[in-house]
Scaffold this active site. Structure first.
Site, short mmCIF file in Angstrom:
data_model
loop_
_atom_site.label_atom_id
_atom_site.label_comp_id
_atom_site.label_asym_id
_atom_site.label_seq_id
_atom_site.Cartn_x
_atom_site.Cartn_y
_atom_site.Cartn_z
N LYS A 120 80.46 60.88 13.57
CA LYS A 120 81.87 60.41 13.93
C LYS A 120 82.70 60.08 12.38
CE LYS A 120 81.45 58.75 18.46
NZ LYS A 120 81.69 57.66 19.46
N LYS A 203 77.65 71.85 24.06
CA LYS A 203 77.68 70.69 25.05
C LYS A 203 78.93 70.37 25.71
CE LYS A 203 76.19 65.83 25.88
NZ LYS A 203 75.65 64.69 25.44
N LYS A 206 84.44 66.07 26.11
CA LYS A 206 85.88 65.84 25.79
C LYS A 206 86.39 65.98 24.47
CE LYS A 206 87.21 64.63 29.98
NZ LYS A 206 88.48 65.41 30.53
#
Length: 343
Positions: A120, A203, A206
Site C-alpha cells: 500500500k 483479482k 475495489k
C-alpha cells in the site's frame, strides 16, 4: 485476577472494512457467506473495522454512511444478532488501548516487514504513508486478542498478520503470564479466487478493478445482467476451464460453481456446448437470484437507521463485556496503576 471466561464453542473473530458503497462478489463468497455458516459452529464476533478504514485518506461523512451500509449488508446476508455478535470496531474503546500495549511489544523491523504496508505504501510512497497504516497489523492483532479468539478466518493475504498476532500473544504471555489465547487459522472452505470480469488475470478488487469488472452485492438486477453479458471471454465457444487458454470463461465457471454449489467439472459436462451467450445468461440469473434478496433487505434496514443503530449498540454492548474483562487483566499484568472508583 482470574482468566477471562471461555465459551463452550470455539470463538472466532473477523472484520470487514467499510470502504465502499457495496460489498462485491469476492467479499461475499470469500467472507460474508462463510461467516453466516459459522454462526452455528462458533461463538462468532464480526466487526465493521472503521478504525482500519481511516489509515488512508477518506471522507468523514462517507465513512459514516458506509459503516451503516456495511453493517446492513451483514445482517441482510444472514448474520443473526441473536446467534452472533456484530458491532462497529470504534464502538469498543479497548481496541485502541490494547493496540497501544501491543505496539509497545512490537519491533520496528518486525512491523516494517508486513507485506500489506509495503504494497500500500508503494502506491503513494512510504513518505506519504501514515503511521496508522504502518501499525495496521498491530491494531488487527488487538482486534483478535481482545476477544480471546481461538480461530481467525484467513486468506493468503492475511496469513502474515495472523502470524504477528500469534507472536505478540506468545510474547506477552511469556513476559507477563498467561493472558491471551494464541489464535489459530480457520481455513475457509475452498473458495475459488474471483477475478475481474474485464481483466480475468487480476483479482476482483475495489481498489484496482474498473466498475464494469466488479459485480456488487447491491447492484440492481439489470446492472448485474449487463456486467455478466459484457464479461470478457476467450477464443472459441466451448465452456471449459483452462487458466492459460480461457481465463475469462474459467473465471465465470468459478463464479457459477461457487454460487450454485456444483463442481466446475459438472458445469463443463452440462454446459460445454451451450455457447457463451446462453451460459452468461444463466450465470446472470443465478447472481441476480442470490443478490436481489440481500439488496432488498439491505435497503429496508438502511431505511430504519434507528433500528440498525440499535442492533449495532446491542452488539457493541456484548463485545464490550468481553473486551473490558480482557483489558482489566492486561492492565493489571503490565503494572498500570488502577484507578479507584470515583466518589
Amino acid at each position: 485476577m482470574t482468566q477471562p471466561s471461555r465459551p463452550p464453542r470455539p470463538r472466532v473473530l473477523s472484520g470487514i472494512q467499510p470502504t465502499a458503497d457495496s460489498f462485491h462478489l469476492g467479499n461475499y463468497l470469500g467472507a460474508v457467506r462463510q461467516w453466516v455458516a459459522m454462526q452455528d459452529t462458533h461463538d462468532a464476533f464480526y466487526c465493521v473495522v472503521d478504525l482500519h478504514a481511516i489509515t488512508v485518506p477518506y471522507d468523514p461523512a462517507l465513512l459514516r454512511r458506509r459503516t451503516r451500509i456495511a453493517a446492513a449488508q451483514l445482517f441482510a446476508a444472514g448474520l443473526d444478532p441473536e446467534r452472533c455478535t456484530v458491532f462497529v470496531q470504534s464502538h469498543v474503546a479497548e481496541h485502541t488501548e490494547l493496540a497501544w500495549v501491543l505496539g509497545c511489544l512490537t519491533g520496528f523491523g518486525e512491523a516494517s516487514r508486513m507485506i500489506q504496508f509495503k504494497d500500500k505504501s508503494a502506491k503513494g510512497g512510504a513518505e506519504q504513508a501514515s503511521v496508522g497504516l504502518f501499525t495496521y497489523p498491530v491494531l488487527q492483532a488487538a482486534d483478535i486478542l481482545l476477544y480471546q479468539a481461538n480461530q481467525v478466518p484467513v486468506g493468503e493475504d492475511q496469513r502474515q498478520h495472523l502470524e504477528l498476532t500469534r507472536d505478540l500473544a506468545q510474547r506477552f504471555n511469556h513476559r507477563f503470564g498467561q493472558v491471551f489465547t494464541v489464535p489459530g487459522p480457520y481455513i475457509l472452505a475452498d473458495v475459488a479466487k474471483i477475478n475481474d470480469l474485464q481483466d480475468p488475470a487480476a483479482k476482483m478488487s475495489k481498489s484496482s478493478s474498473s466498475p464494469q469488472g466488479i459485480v456488487d452485492v447491491l447492484d440492481e438486477s439489470g446492472v448485474i445482467r449487463k456486467k455478466i453479458a459484457r464479461a470478457v471471454t476467450d477464443a472459441g465457444t466451448d465452456i471449459r476451464a483452462d487458466e492459460a487458454a480461457k481465463p475469462g470463461v474459467t473465471n465465470l465457471l468459478r463464479i457459477y460453481s461457487a454460487l450454485a454449489g456444483v463442481s466446475v467439472a459438472e458445469l463443463e459436462a452440462s454446459h460445454g456446448n451451450v455457447g457463451y451467450g446462453t451460459f452468461k445468461r444463466e450465470l446472470a440469473e443465478l447472481v441476480v437470484d442470490t443478490f436481489a434478496p440481500v439488496r432488498e433487505r439491505t435497503e429496508k434496514m438502511l431505511a430504519d437507521e434507528t433500528e440498525l443503530d440499535r442492533l449495532l449498540a446491542q452488539g457493541a454492548s456484548r463485545a464490550s463485556r468481553v473486551a473490558r474483562e480482557t483489558m482489566a487483566l492486561v492492565r493489571d499484568r503490565i503494572g498500570l496503576l488502577l484507578p479507584l472508583p470515583a466518589g
